[in-house]
Design an enzyme around this catalytic site. Structure first.
Site, PDB file in Angstrom:
ATOM      1  N   GLU A 257       0.959  -1.480   0.098  1.00 29.24           N
ATOM      2  CA  GLU A 257       0.076  -0.016  -0.060  1.00 29.24           C
ATOM      3  C   GLU A 257       0.848   1.382  -0.044  1.00 29.24           C
ATOM      4  O   GLU A 257       0.280   2.349   0.090  1.00 29.24           O
ATOM      5  CB  GLU A 257      -0.852   0.028   1.253  1.00 29.24           C
ATOM      6  CG  GLU A 257      -1.849  -1.245   1.356  1.00 29.24           C
ATOM      7  CD  GLU A 257      -1.284  -2.222   2.168  1.00 29.24           C
ATOM      8  OE1 GLU A 257      -0.116  -2.292   2.227  1.00 29.24           O
ATOM      9  OE2 GLU A 257      -2.021  -3.287   2.500  1.00 29.24           O
TER      10      GLU A 257
ATOM     11  N   LYS B  70       3.233   1.807   2.352  1.00 30.75           N
ATOM     12  CA  LYS B  70       3.576   1.931   3.937  1.00 30.75           C
ATOM     13  C   LYS B  70       5.167   2.649   3.906  1.00 30.75           C
ATOM     14  O   LYS B  70       5.233   3.471   4.974  1.00 30.75           O
ATOM     15  CB  LYS B  70       3.600   0.778   4.604  1.00 30.75           C
ATOM     16  CG  LYS B  70       2.340  -0.168   4.461  1.00 30.75           C
ATOM     17  CD  LYS B  70       2.298  -1.655   5.199  1.00 30.75           C
ATOM     18  CE  LYS B  70       3.018  -2.677   4.368  1.00 30.75           C
ATOM     19  NZ  LYS B  70       2.741  -3.027   3.063  1.00 30.75           N
TER      20      LYS B  70
ATOM     21  N   GLY C 218       8.527  -5.825   0.851  1.00 29.95           N
ATOM     22  CA  GLY C 218       9.387  -4.950  -0.058  1.00 29.95           C
ATOM     23  C   GLY C 218       8.843  -3.722   0.173  1.00 29.95           C
ATOM     24  O   GLY C 218       7.874  -3.407  -0.209  1.00 29.95           O
TER      25      GLY C 218
ATOM     26  N   THR D 145       7.724  -6.029  -5.514  1.00 31.03           N
ATOM     27  CA  THR D 145       9.240  -5.629  -5.249  1.00 31.03           C
ATOM     28  C   THR D 145      10.037  -6.812  -4.832  1.00 31.03           C
ATOM     29  O   THR D 145      11.298  -6.863  -5.211  1.00 31.03           O
ATOM     30  CB  THR D 145       9.084  -5.001  -3.838  1.00 31.03           C
ATOM     31  OG1 THR D 145       7.927  -4.147  -3.869  1.00 31.03           O
ATOM     32  CG2 THR D 145      10.351  -4.038  -3.664  1.00 31.03           C
TER      33      THR D 145
ATOM     34  N   ARG E 133       6.580 -10.321  -9.723  1.00 29.88           N
ATOM     35  CA  ARG E 133       5.377 -10.899 -10.315  1.00 29.88           C
ATOM     36  C   ARG E 133       4.421  -9.679 -10.448  1.00 29.88           C
ATOM     37  O   ARG E 133       4.379  -8.624  -9.713  1.00 29.88           O
ATOM     38  CB  ARG E 133       4.583 -11.644  -9.433  1.00 29.88           C
ATOM     39  CG  ARG E 133       5.263 -13.118  -9.048  1.00 29.88           C
ATOM     40  CD  ARG E 133       4.437 -14.078  -7.999  1.00 29.88           C
ATOM     41  NE  ARG E 133       4.610 -13.535  -6.525  1.00 29.88           N
ATOM     42  CZ  ARG E 133       4.337 -14.016  -5.463  1.00 29.88           C
ATOM     43  NH1 ARG E 133       3.237 -15.150  -5.707  1.00 29.88           N
ATOM     44  NH2 ARG E 133       4.415 -13.505  -4.510  1.00 29.88           N
TER      45      ARG E 133
ATOM     46  N   GLY F 152       2.319  10.439  -5.852  1.00 30.49           N
ATOM     47  CA  GLY F 152       3.669  10.169  -6.605  1.00 30.49           C
ATOM     48  C   GLY F 152       4.500   9.522  -5.469  1.00 30.49           C
ATOM     49  O   GLY F 152       4.269   9.808  -4.391  1.00 30.49           O
TER      50      GLY F 152
HETATM   51  P1  GDP Z   1       4.755  -1.068   0.612  1.00 25.81           P
HETATM   52  O1  GDP Z   1       5.272  -2.723   0.787  1.00 25.81           O
HETATM   53  O2  GDP Z   1       3.593  -0.932   1.231  1.00 25.81           O
HETATM   54  O3  GDP Z   1       5.948  -0.331   1.628  1.00 25.81           O
HETATM   55  O4  GDP Z   1       4.867  -0.699  -0.611  1.00 25.81           O
HETATM   56  P2  GDP Z   1       5.977  -0.931  -2.007  1.00 25.81           P
HETATM   57  O5  GDP Z   1       7.157  -0.180  -1.754  1.00 25.81           O
HETATM   58  O6  GDP Z   1       5.889  -2.461  -2.217  1.00 25.81           O
HETATM   59  O7  GDP Z   1       4.924  -0.226  -3.173  1.00 25.81           O
HETATM   60  C1  GDP Z   1       4.557   0.780  -3.172  1.00 25.81           C
HETATM   61  C2  GDP Z   1       4.953   1.296  -4.618  1.00 25.81           C
HETATM   62  O8  GDP Z   1       4.502   2.422  -5.042  1.00 25.81           O
HETATM   63  C3  GDP Z   1       6.480   1.722  -4.370  1.00 25.81           C
HETATM   64  O9  GDP Z   1       7.255   1.626  -5.659  1.00 25.81           O
HETATM   65  C4  GDP Z   1       6.493   3.100  -4.176  1.00 25.81           C
HETATM   66  O10 GDP Z   1       7.415   4.122  -4.638  1.00 25.81           O
HETATM   67  C5  GDP Z   1       5.363   3.711  -5.017  1.00 25.81           C
HETATM   68  N1  GDP Z   1       4.304   4.656  -4.572  1.00 25.81           N
HETATM   69  C6  GDP Z   1       4.273   5.333  -3.323  1.00 25.81           C
HETATM   70  N2  GDP Z   1       3.312   6.285  -3.380  1.00 25.81           N
HETATM   71  C7  GDP Z   1       3.133   6.497  -4.687  1.00 25.81           C
HETATM   72  C8  GDP Z   1       1.991   7.312  -5.268  1.00 25.81           C
HETATM   73  O11 GDP Z   1       1.390   8.068  -4.433  1.00 25.81           O
HETATM   74  N3  GDP Z   1       2.028   7.090  -6.451  1.00 25.81           N
HETATM   75  C9  GDP Z   1       2.845   6.490  -7.296  1.00 25.81           C
HETATM   76  N4  GDP Z   1       2.324   6.608  -8.584  1.00 25.81           N
HETATM   77  N5  GDP Z   1       3.439   5.683  -6.927  1.00 25.81           N
HETATM   78  C10 GDP Z   1       3.652   5.711  -5.397  1.00 25.81           C
HETATM   79  P1  IMO Z   2       4.768  -5.667   1.895  1.00 23.66           P
HETATM   80  O1  IMO Z   2       5.352  -5.666   3.196  1.00 23.66           O
HETATM   81  C1  IMO Z   2       2.301  -8.081  -0.838  1.00 23.66           C
HETATM   82  C2  IMO Z   2       2.056 -12.245  -0.066  1.00 23.66           C
HETATM   83  C3  IMO Z   2       2.416 -13.266  -1.010  1.00 23.66           C
HETATM   84  C4  IMO Z   2       1.501 -14.503  -0.908  1.00 23.66           C
HETATM   85  C5  IMO Z   2       1.149 -14.407   0.613  1.00 23.66           C
HETATM   86  C6  IMO Z   2       1.919 -15.509   1.522  1.00 23.66           C
HETATM   87  O2  IMO Z   2       5.740  -5.352   0.634  1.00 23.66           O
HETATM   88  O3  IMO Z   2       3.343  -5.202   1.683  1.00 23.66           O
HETATM   89  P2  IMO Z   2       4.426 -15.549   2.242  1.00 23.66           P
HETATM   90  O4  IMO Z   2       5.817 -15.691   1.061  1.00 23.66           O
HETATM   91  O5  IMO Z   2       4.343 -14.500   3.021  1.00 23.66           O
HETATM   92  O6  IMO Z   2       4.228 -16.940   2.900  1.00 23.66           O
HETATM   93  O7  IMO Z   2       3.395 -15.388   0.975  1.00 23.66           O
HETATM   94  O8  IMO Z   2       1.504 -13.075   0.988  1.00 23.66           O
HETATM   95  N1  IMO Z   2       2.784 -11.313   0.642  1.00 23.66           N
HETATM   96  C7  IMO Z   2       2.693 -10.065   0.150  1.00 23.66           C
HETATM   97  N2  IMO Z   2       1.977  -9.508  -0.743  1.00 23.66           N
HETATM   98  N3  IMO Z   2       3.234  -7.369   0.008  1.00 23.66           N
HETATM   99  C8  IMO Z   2       3.784  -7.980   0.961  1.00 23.66           C
HETATM  100  O9  IMO Z   2       4.584  -7.156   1.668  1.00 23.66           O
HETATM  101  C9  IMO Z   2       3.714  -9.541   0.862  1.00 23.66           C
HETATM  102  N4  IMO Z   2       4.307 -10.359   1.989  1.00 23.66           N
HETATM  103  C10 IMO Z   2       3.768 -11.508   1.423  1.00 23.66           C
HETATM  104  O10 IMO Z   2       2.704 -12.759  -2.374  1.00 23.66           O
HETATM  105  O11 IMO Z   2       0.198 -14.251  -1.620  1.00 23.66           O
HETATM  106 MG    MG Z   3       5.784  -4.011  -0.850  1.00 26.60          MG
END
Ligand code: GDP
Ligand code: IMO
Ligand code: MG
Length: 429
Positions: free
Chosen positions: A14, A16, A40, A304, A308, A420
């Site tokens: 999301e 985070k 990630g 990340t 996938r 962004g």
């Molecule tokens: P997390 O696991 O919840 O920390 O989220 P991830 O890092 O896996 O995925 C969020 C992605 O969205 C990252 O590549 C961020 O750089 C990107 N991101 C964060 N905020 C925004 C936004 O407001 N707009 C866009 N386009 N990308 C964003």
């Molecule tokens: P962040 O912190 C999105 C998903 C996997 C799978 C399920 C179980 O970046 O939001 P696992 O390897 O944990 O046993 O897989 O959970 N999954 C995530 N999906 N963001 C993550 O972390 C995830 N960590 C695990 O894709 O569906």
């Molecule tokens: Mg993530």
């Protein structure tokens, strides 16, 4: 007392990481309490992108002490790789600004092997990240074949443990497949003792450390991994991860007493995504020229950790109402709003239809959720590029109405709107 939790209210990713980064200046400690290198988290500062999987992303905020608490499962190789990556990026890491709980559990290669074996009745059916997370947590609750980080610091004891555990693991792996990899207890012990030497300066009792921090009035930021819909107890079980990803994991995963939590930010995307398998009522499975693919492309929705493609769909307010209530989120951070620019019509799922009946609650079982059909309300979209908006009044009226509607349906106020990836691209409400 300031104990803040940043928690995902959907299926993870999301953004985070960005909110943790924004809140860093107001906190002294950042704590990961669940999951492992399946996460990630990303931060973009001045156009430079940082990604971390096991270490809290808050470690990038120089004054914060980062804690990997007892609820996390730790792969030593990943831990050392991330420390090295930060060093190479010019960020000095030592036992002063990063601490690792002696009570956290250790991931071994047999965990990864176990996860990769088997058929559709195995981890493959869930679509896991393949990082050994599930098998390690299984051992943790099973208690017999588990190893905690602190045990790595006692070579004789650790060798004895592995000499008992590894033959059992070999038997188990063989039972899955005649070709399964087999392990040698002493070789594995030597390898892990090498890692232990490098990890030793970071290892301590983080529960005690956090209790001391609370007593000294330090401000603590909890960085949840995954999203609440992946919570092992409250998510779309069994299509979940193996830890408590909501605020429910805070007390067990860090030792911070429940009553100390003072503020919860629920992080949501302006739409929904999910990696891996499992029910997803609002999924847009509408082909290469459809809206789902467009959201994936514009939002760069690729995992990340595994790369996938993420499954994409409309915002599911039924699901988020459930997780916002579970976390009792004080407010919401709405992320990736910019990605929806250019869509003529936006849909929000406000209820489900299950077996011909309209329901407004989130069914606790995946097999029931699988049968739910979304009931949508529609809103007009907008064309303008939002990425330069810095105040609410910079947003087109349609975007403001969409934000207000999400807030009203979920029943929580907005604290942040993100337009962004860069930390500058944020509207503080
Ligand atoms: P997390 O696991 O919840 O920390 O989220 P991830 O890092 O896996 O995925 C969020 C992605 O969205 C990252 O590549 C961020 O750089 C990107 N991101 C964060 N905020 C925004 C936004 O407001 N707009 C866009 N386009 N990308 C964003
Ligand atoms: P962040 O912190 C999105 C998903 C996997 C799978 C399920 C179980 O970046 O939001 P696992 O390897 O944990 O046993 O897989 O959970 N999954 C995530 N999906 N963001 C993550 O972390 C995830 N960590 C695990 O894709 O569906
Ligand atoms: Mg993530």
């Amino acid at each position: 007392m300031t104990v803040t939790c940043v928690v995902g209210l959907q299926w993870g990713d999301e953004a985070k990481g960005k909110i943790v980064d924004l809140l860093g200046h107001d906190h002294d400690f950042v704590v990961r309490y669940n999951g492992g290198a399946n996460a990630g988290h990303t931060v973009v500062r001045d156009g430079k992108t940082y990604k971390l999987s096991l270490l809290p992303i808050g470690i990038l905020t120089s004054h914060m002490r980062a804690v990997i608490a007892n609820g996390v499962v730790v792969h030593p190789v990943r831990f050392l790789e991330e420390v090295k990556k930060l060093h190479e990026g010019g960020i000095a890491i030592d036992g002063g600004n990063l601490v690792l709980s002696d009570h956290a559990h250790v991931i071994f290669p047999y965990h990864v092997e176990e996860e990769g074996l088997g058929d559709e009745g195995s981890a493959k059916a869930i679509g896991t990240t393949g990082r050994g997370i599930g098998p390690c947590y299984q051992d943790k609750v099973g208690r017999i074949t588990s190893v905690r980080v602190g045990e790595l610091l006692h070579p004789e004891h650790f060798r004895e443990r592995l000499r008992m555990i590894v033959p059992r693991k070999n038997l188990l792996l063989r039972a899955f497949s005649a070709n399964a990899r087999q392990f040698d207890a002493d070789a594995l012990c030597d390898e892990y003792l090498g890692y232990a030497q490098q990890m030793a300066p970071f290892i301590q009792d983080t529960t005690r450390l956090l209790h001391q921090a609370l007593k000294a009035g330090k401000r603590i930021l909890l960085e949840a991994a995954q999203g609440s819909l992946l919570d092992v107890d409250h998510g779309t079980y069994p299509f979940v991860t193996s830890s408590n990803t909501s605020t429910t994991g805070v007390w067990s995963g860090s030792g911070i007493p429940a009553r100390n939590l003072s503020k919860v930010y629920g992080v949501i995307k302006a739409y929904s995504t999910r990696v891996g398998r499992g029910p997803f009522p609002t999924e847009l499975d509408d082909g290469p020229s459809g809206i789902g693919e467009r959201i994936r492309r514009v939002g760069k929705e690729y995992g990340t950790v595994t790369g996938r493609p993420r499954r994409c769909g409309w915002f599911d307010a039924v699901a988020v109402r459930h997780t916002a209530t579970l976390a009792d989120a004080d407010s919401l951070a709405l992320m990736l709003l910019d990605v929806l620019s250019g869509l003529e019509e936006l849909k929000i799922c406000t209820a489900y239809e299950l077996n011909g009946q309209r329901i407004d609650y989130f069914p606790g079982d995946a097999f029931l959720l699988e049968k739910c059909r979304p009931v949508y309300e529609s809103m007009p979209g907008w064309n303008a590029d939002l990425t330069k908006a810095r105040k609410l009044i910079d947003l087109p009226m349609e975007a403001r109405r969409y934000v207000d509607r999400l807030s009203a349906i979920v029943g929580r106020p907005m604290s942040f709107i993100s337009v962004g990836p860069d930390r500058e691209q944020t509207i503080v409400c």
